[in-house]
Design an enzyme around this catalytic site. Sequence first.
Site, PDB file in Angstrom:
ATOM      1  N   ARG A  59       0.831  -1.213   0.000  1.00 48.76           N
ATOM      2  CA  ARG A  59       0.000   0.000   0.000  1.00 48.76           C
ATOM      3  C   ARG A  59       0.867   1.265   0.000  1.00 48.76           C
ATOM      4  NH1 ARG A  59      -5.284  -1.217   3.848  1.00 48.76           N
ATOM      5  NH2 ARG A  59      -6.498  -2.238   2.206  1.00 48.76           N
ATOM      6  N   LYS A 221     -17.969 -18.099   2.675  1.00 46.67           N
ATOM      7  CA  LYS A 221     -19.377 -18.031   3.046  1.00 46.67           C
ATOM      8  C   LYS A 221     -20.242 -17.276   2.053  1.00 46.67           C
ATOM      9  CE  LYS A 221     -18.968 -18.361   8.023  1.00 46.67           C
ATOM     10  NZ  LYS A 221     -19.081 -17.610   9.265  1.00 46.67           N
ATOM     11  N   GLY A 378      -7.988  -9.084   0.091  1.00 52.28           N
ATOM     12  CA  GLY A 378      -6.751  -9.526   0.735  1.00 52.28           C
ATOM     13  C   GLY A 378      -6.329 -10.938   0.354  1.00 52.28           C
ATOM     14  N   GLY A 401     -12.243  -4.222   1.849  1.00 52.76           N
ATOM     15  CA  GLY A 401     -13.650  -3.878   2.069  1.00 52.76           C
ATOM     16  C   GLY A 401     -14.217  -2.965   0.990  1.00 52.76           C
TER      17      GLY A 401
HETATM   18  C1  3PG Z   1      -8.769  -1.533   4.984  1.00 48.82           C
HETATM   19  O1  3PG Z   1      -7.686  -1.964   5.365  1.00 48.82           O
HETATM   20  O2  3PG Z   1      -9.623  -2.230   4.434  1.00 48.82           O
HETATM   21  C2  3PG Z   1      -9.018  -0.075   5.160  1.00 48.82           C
HETATM   22  O3  3PG Z   1      -7.880   0.577   5.615  1.00 48.82           O
HETATM   23  C3  3PG Z   1     -10.205   0.194   6.065  1.00 48.82           C
HETATM   24  O4  3PG Z   1      -9.933  -0.231   7.373  1.00 48.82           O
HETATM   25  P1  3PG Z   1     -11.157  -0.436   8.404  1.00 48.82           P
HETATM   26  O5  3PG Z   1     -11.854  -1.682   7.954  1.00 48.82           O
HETATM   27  O6  3PG Z   1     -10.514  -0.545   9.749  1.00 48.82           O
HETATM   28  O7  3PG Z   1     -12.035   0.792   8.281  1.00 48.82           O
HETATM   29 MG    MG Z   2     -11.021  -3.831   6.460  1.00 48.02          MG
END
Ligand code: 3PG
Ligand code: MG
Length: 428
Positions: A59, A221, A378, A401
């Site tokens: 990142r 899931k 991820g 996310g």
């Molecule tokens: C991530 O790593 O997906 C982002 O930095 C968001 O992090 P968070 O889920 O803690 O808001």
């Molecule tokens: Mg996250």
Amino acid sequence: MNDIDVSTIACAANVNGGNKSDFSRIRTIDGLDVRGKRVLLRVDFNVPVQDGTVTDTTRIARVLPTIRQLSIGGAKIVVLTHLGRPKGRPSPETSLAPVAAKVAELLGSVPVHFVKDCVGEEAKRGVAALKPGEVAVLENLRYHEGEEKNDMGFARALAELGDLYVDDAFSSSHRAHASVEGITHLLPAYAGLLMMAEITALDRALEHPARPVMAIAGGAKVSTKIQVLTNLTERMDALVLAGGMASTFLYAQSVEIGRSLCQPDAVPVVKEIMERARQHNCEIVLPQDFVVAKELKSEADWRIYDVGNIPQDQMILDIGPKSVADLKRRFGTIKTLVWNGPVGAFEFAPFGNGTYELMREAARLVREGRLVAIAGGGDTVAALNAAGVGQDFTYVSTAGGAFLEWLEGKTLPAVAALAENGLKGLAL
Ligand code: 3PG
Ligand code: MG
């Protein structure tokens, strides 16, 4: 990775009820005069840190082109980011100090300073000391509760530190927090190079793909991916279901799956998704054979069974050779591939083989210019790297996310804020 033409996203608005922001309103940093200006640069340096060392620099590396461009332009660069979920309480494990050191190391000749707070007197002093071209990495935004609450007082305290705001944190865009949403109401707001690359790649995969377009949805899931699957059935020509999810789809069709991971309560949802796929002409592709074993552990005794023949005391851990061959053949017939989720339990050898073989084939087609392949999440990125083709896909998202929420068809609040408020600060 290939360059992506940013102009192709200009008309991405309002297509099929997907992401509804008008991206053409987002201003980029290209040609922006930043000389001597204090630029607040929001990045996502939410990176893994172990014993004070950053263990994955992806990142950070992906934001360096933006930092370099601003630095060469003579900006005073004020880097804002969160790390972990400290919930308003400072802690040594969530300090940005080791991240600042890593940024300094990767940037080489550009001076990088670490500032122990992101607002207030300490932050003001740190920013005032910056010379054009230099970088200050400010301490964790989430040490202040106002960040996650999108508190305008906190946003104002941040805005005081800069003349311009640049958002290069696509992977935080699903959060409506002060440093990505509130602040766009206060300063002229721009998207950084990584933000534009991410938006453009996702637009190219979902809103305006070259067809036929196919998605691979893996992962454990169904319940966490209902919205993703529902949205994809409307957008894809074919949807491959694999990983733990596939067994729930098979179970819903009364196919024996032995002791495989399964969510019986998701059966009604699975049926709805199948029906939706039929309505939208999206072919649902399920594996034809599987690698199965009695237990989930590395080097467990495994065998291959066709779908329907799985013994009651065994569980599905990967897709089998027939399925791999079928999917490889399909890769040759499509123009765009969207990948989220491994097709097997890739963390346990040899159950990553299906995933790796397919990823290498997709990478080969990309290298030959025959396929656009876009991946995110991820686990997916970890599997791509394990397969040795992390550099070979057309685009690999830095987001987890936020990537999923985009696949769900949701509007990401921080992207919408850039589109809607980008010009607001100019009137100040
Ligand atoms: C991530 O790593 O997906 C982002 O930095 C968001 O992090 P968070 O889920 O803690 O808001
Ligand atoms: Mg996250």
